[in-house]
Design a protein around this motif. Sequence first.
Motif, PDB file in Angstrom:
ATOM      1  N   MET A 129       0.916  -1.128  -0.096  1.00  0.00           N
ATOM      2  CA  MET A 129       0.058  -0.091   0.148  1.00  0.00           C
ATOM      3  C   MET A 129       0.923   1.214   0.028  1.00  0.00           C
ATOM      4  N   ALA A 130       0.176   2.429  -0.504  1.00  0.00           N
ATOM      5  CA  ALA A 130       0.926   3.600  -0.391  1.00  0.00           C
ATOM      6  C   ALA A 130      -0.226   4.645  -0.067  1.00  0.00           C
ATOM      7  N   ALA A 131       0.402   5.730   0.605  1.00  0.00           N
ATOM      8  CA  ALA A 131      -0.179   6.996   0.675  1.00  0.00           C
ATOM      9  C   ALA A 131       0.448   8.137  -0.124  1.00  0.00           C
ATOM     10  N   ILE A 132      -0.141   8.857  -0.935  1.00  0.00           N
ATOM     11  CA  ILE A 132       0.312  10.066  -1.491  1.00  0.00           C
ATOM     12  C   ILE A 132      -0.466  11.221  -0.999  1.00  0.00           C
ATOM     13  N   ALA A 133       0.198  12.452  -0.893  1.00  0.00           N
ATOM     14  CA  ALA A 133      -0.702  13.526  -0.312  1.00  0.00           C
ATOM     15  C   ALA A 133      -0.289  14.912  -1.032  1.00  0.00           C
ATOM     16  N   LEU A 134      -1.361  15.735  -0.921  1.00  0.00           N
ATOM     17  CA  LEU A 134      -1.090  17.046  -1.400  1.00  0.00           C
ATOM     18  C   LEU A 134      -1.256  17.953  -0.133  1.00  0.00           C
ATOM     19  N   ASP A 135      -0.113  19.071  -0.015  1.00  0.00           N
ATOM     20  CA  ASP A 135      -0.051  20.227   0.989  1.00  0.00           C
ATOM     21  C   ASP A 135       0.050  21.092   0.345  1.00  0.00           C
ATOM     22  N   LYS A 136       0.208  22.469   1.303  1.00  0.00           N
ATOM     23  CA  LYS A 136       0.880  23.526   0.813  1.00  0.00           C
ATOM     24  C   LYS A 136       1.963  23.847   0.043  1.00  0.00           C
ATOM     25  N   SER A 137       2.751  22.883   0.503  1.00  0.00           N
ATOM     26  CA  SER A 137       4.287  22.644  -0.175  1.00  0.00           C
ATOM     27  C   SER A 137       4.570  22.112  -1.324  1.00  0.00           C
ATOM     28  N   SER A 138       3.745  20.882  -1.576  1.00  0.00           N
ATOM     29  CA  SER A 138       3.820  20.097  -2.754  1.00  0.00           C
ATOM     30  C   SER A 138       2.561  19.092  -2.889  1.00  0.00           C
ATOM     31  N   GLY A 139       2.558  18.652  -4.028  1.00  0.00           N
ATOM     32  CA  GLY A 139       1.674  17.325  -4.482  1.00  0.00           C
ATOM     33  C   GLY A 139       2.565  16.149  -4.274  1.00  0.00           C
ATOM     34  N   SER A 140       2.340  15.157  -4.744  1.00  0.00           N
ATOM     35  CA  SER A 140       3.407  13.918  -5.044  1.00  0.00           C
ATOM     36  C   SER A 140       2.868  13.100  -5.911  1.00  0.00           C
ATOM     37  N   GLY A 141       3.839  12.086  -6.420  1.00  0.00           N
ATOM     38  CA  GLY A 141       3.355  11.338  -7.379  1.00  0.00           C
ATOM     39  C   GLY A 141       4.474  10.123  -7.666  1.00  0.00           C
ATOM     40  N   LEU A 142       4.087   8.949  -8.199  1.00  0.00           N
ATOM     41  CA  LEU A 142       4.659   7.790  -8.596  1.00  0.00           C
ATOM     42  C   LEU A 142       4.716   7.477  -9.861  1.00  0.00           C
ATOM     43  N   ILE A 143       5.871   6.972 -10.554  1.00  0.00           N
ATOM     44  CA  ILE A 143       6.085   6.394 -11.956  1.00  0.00           C
ATOM     45  C   ILE A 143       6.423   5.078 -11.919  1.00  0.00           C
ATOM     46  N   SER A 144       6.088   4.312 -12.823  1.00  0.00           N
ATOM     47  CA  SER A 144       6.347   2.970 -12.861  1.00  0.00           C
ATOM     48  C   SER A 144       7.917   2.849 -13.370  1.00  0.00           C
ATOM     49  N   ARG A 145       8.427   1.739 -13.041  1.00  0.00           N
ATOM     50  CA  ARG A 145       9.905   1.574 -13.065  1.00  0.00           C
ATOM     51  C   ARG A 145      10.028   1.071 -14.622  1.00  0.00           C
ATOM     52  N   ASN A 146       8.898   0.591 -15.300  1.00  0.00           N
ATOM     53  CA  ASN A 146       9.072   0.060 -16.630  1.00  0.00           C
ATOM     54  C   ASN A 146       8.009   0.817 -17.463  1.00  0.00           C
ATOM     55  N   ASP A 147       8.171   0.705 -18.853  1.00  0.00           N
ATOM     56  CA  ASP A 147       7.578   1.083 -19.762  1.00  0.00           C
ATOM     57  C   ASP A 147       6.637  -0.159 -20.405  1.00  0.00           C
ATOM     58  N   TYR A 148       5.239   0.580 -20.763  1.00  0.00           N
ATOM     59  CA  TYR A 148       4.332  -0.696 -21.261  1.00  0.00           C
ATOM     60  C   TYR A 148       3.866  -0.216 -22.582  1.00  0.00           C
ATOM     61  N   HIS A 149       3.943  -1.521 -23.360  1.00  0.00           N
ATOM     62  CA  HIS A 149       2.855  -1.381 -24.830  1.00  0.00           C
ATOM     63  C   HIS A 149       2.021  -2.396 -24.835  1.00  0.00           C
ATOM     64  N   TYR A 150       0.749  -1.765 -24.319  1.00  0.00           N
ATOM     65  CA  TYR A 150      -0.458  -2.535 -24.019  1.00  0.00           C
ATOM     66  C   TYR A 150      -0.392  -3.311 -22.833  1.00  0.00           C
ATOM     67  N   GLY A 151      -1.534  -3.448 -22.160  1.00  0.00           N
ATOM     68  CA  GLY A 151      -1.616  -4.049 -20.932  1.00  0.00           C
ATOM     69  C   GLY A 151      -3.003  -3.837 -20.138  1.00  0.00           C
ATOM     70  N   PHE A 152      -2.880  -4.346 -18.990  1.00  0.00           N
ATOM     71  CA  PHE A 152      -4.127  -3.942 -17.814  1.00  0.00           C
ATOM     72  C   PHE A 152      -3.468  -3.410 -16.824  1.00  0.00           C
ATOM     73  N   PHE A 153      -4.035  -2.432 -16.361  1.00  0.00           N
ATOM     74  CA  PHE A 153      -3.546  -1.458 -15.412  1.00  0.00           C
ATOM     75  C   PHE A 153      -4.467  -1.195 -14.259  1.00  0.00           C
ATOM     76  N   SER A 154      -4.446  -1.335 -13.074  1.00  0.00           N
ATOM     77  CA  SER A 154      -5.302  -1.223 -12.177  1.00  0.00           C
ATOM     78  C   SER A 154      -4.665  -0.771 -10.789  1.00  0.00           C
ATOM     79  N   ALA A 155      -5.708  -0.123 -10.029  1.00  0.00           N
ATOM     80  CA  ALA A 155      -5.510   0.388  -8.563  1.00  0.00           C
ATOM     81  C   ALA A 155      -6.560   0.492  -7.866  1.00  0.00           C
ATOM     82  N   ALA A 156      -6.723  -0.070  -6.626  1.00  0.00           N
ATOM     83  CA  ALA A 156      -7.633   0.318  -5.420  1.00  0.00           C
ATOM     84  C   ALA A 156      -7.259   1.648  -5.013  1.00  0.00           C
ATOM     85  N   ILE A 157      -8.095   2.651  -5.126  1.00  0.00           N
ATOM     86  CA  ILE A 157      -7.879   3.819  -4.416  1.00  0.00           C
ATOM     87  C   ILE A 157      -8.981   4.405  -3.734  1.00  0.00           C
ATOM     88  N   LYS A 158      -8.353   4.883  -2.618  1.00  0.00           N
ATOM     89  CA  LYS A 158      -9.444   5.771  -1.430  1.00  0.00           C
ATOM     90  C   LYS A 158      -9.252   7.040  -1.360  1.00  0.00           C
TER      91      LYS A 158
END
Length: 321
Positions: A72-101
């Motif tokens: 699991m991971a938690a990502i946050a936005l506050d007054k100083s910054s947003g945040s984000g993740l990028i996959s370590r690999n590139d994909y040419h077609y696929g199934f991509f999914s995330a359970a998000i709250k």
Amino acid sequence: MYRNMAFFRNKLLFCLLLFCLTPLVFSHSVSRHYTPPSVTPLTNLFTHVLIDEGFSTFFGGSNIKIINNGSMAAIALDKSSGSGLISRNDYHYGFFSAAIKLPAGISSGVVLAFYLSNANKYPHNHDEIDIELLGHDERNNWVLQTNIYANGSVTTGREEKFYFWFDPTAQHHYYSIIWNVHHIVFLVDNIPVREFPSTGAFSSVYPSKPMSVYVTIWDGSDWATHGGKYPVNYKYAPFVASMAEMEMTGCMSNETVLPNSNSCSKTSHSSSSRSDPVYGQEFVSLSEQQITALQWARSKLMFYSYCKDISRFKVMPSECK
């Protein structure tokens, strides 16, 4: 006596009026709390990727927390910054999914995006497939926006917007993308809400180059809230989103291959390789069950489509005709 009779008559009329109006008010407040059709859960077909193995920090590292041994991971936005993740690999077609709250409470201007893009490698000719979760509604309801860009056509966004049939801040819900040679499908809790075919008028605007997977949270006040009408109120920060059950299964376009993924080096836009994990019949076309669910979502929940925005387009995009 007559005065009392008039009083009771008026009270009775008031009660009858209240009784008649109450169902209308109630039905309006719960009008999108529908029960969705049953569908086969595609999210059960693939294994989950540990977030710290599948992703690296894109920006705002201090606002990213990896928990539960990377599941699991938690990502946050506050007054100083947003945040984000990028996959370590590139994909040419696929199934991509995330359970998000999503963050609860007042969230106007907050944007959480789960998307594919290759803008880092093709800055003037990039592709993009977006799930954008917008907290800009004046009633503080989150909105789902889907979008597609191809070959740098950023001036022609292909947005469609939907209301939810559940509270996306109460628990985790699945947000998924199918991308293969046949079509792009956006799904919420395995319910298809949009299909974008690769054939016919769609082929010239179909994303076809390898892409990275991103999950980001950021301040979208300038564009996601009617030109800043409902900007982020940092009095309610930090805005924290939780992610789990990440799935990235597809054709890898670089050397590192995650479990349950393939290199699929022979897969092209015109033909599909049997080593491609999204080659099976359940990914080639929508089942009758999925078509029913798609029609349900679009009739009940969609409130904006670029193909109906005549004030925006003097000439409609070719696939809208």
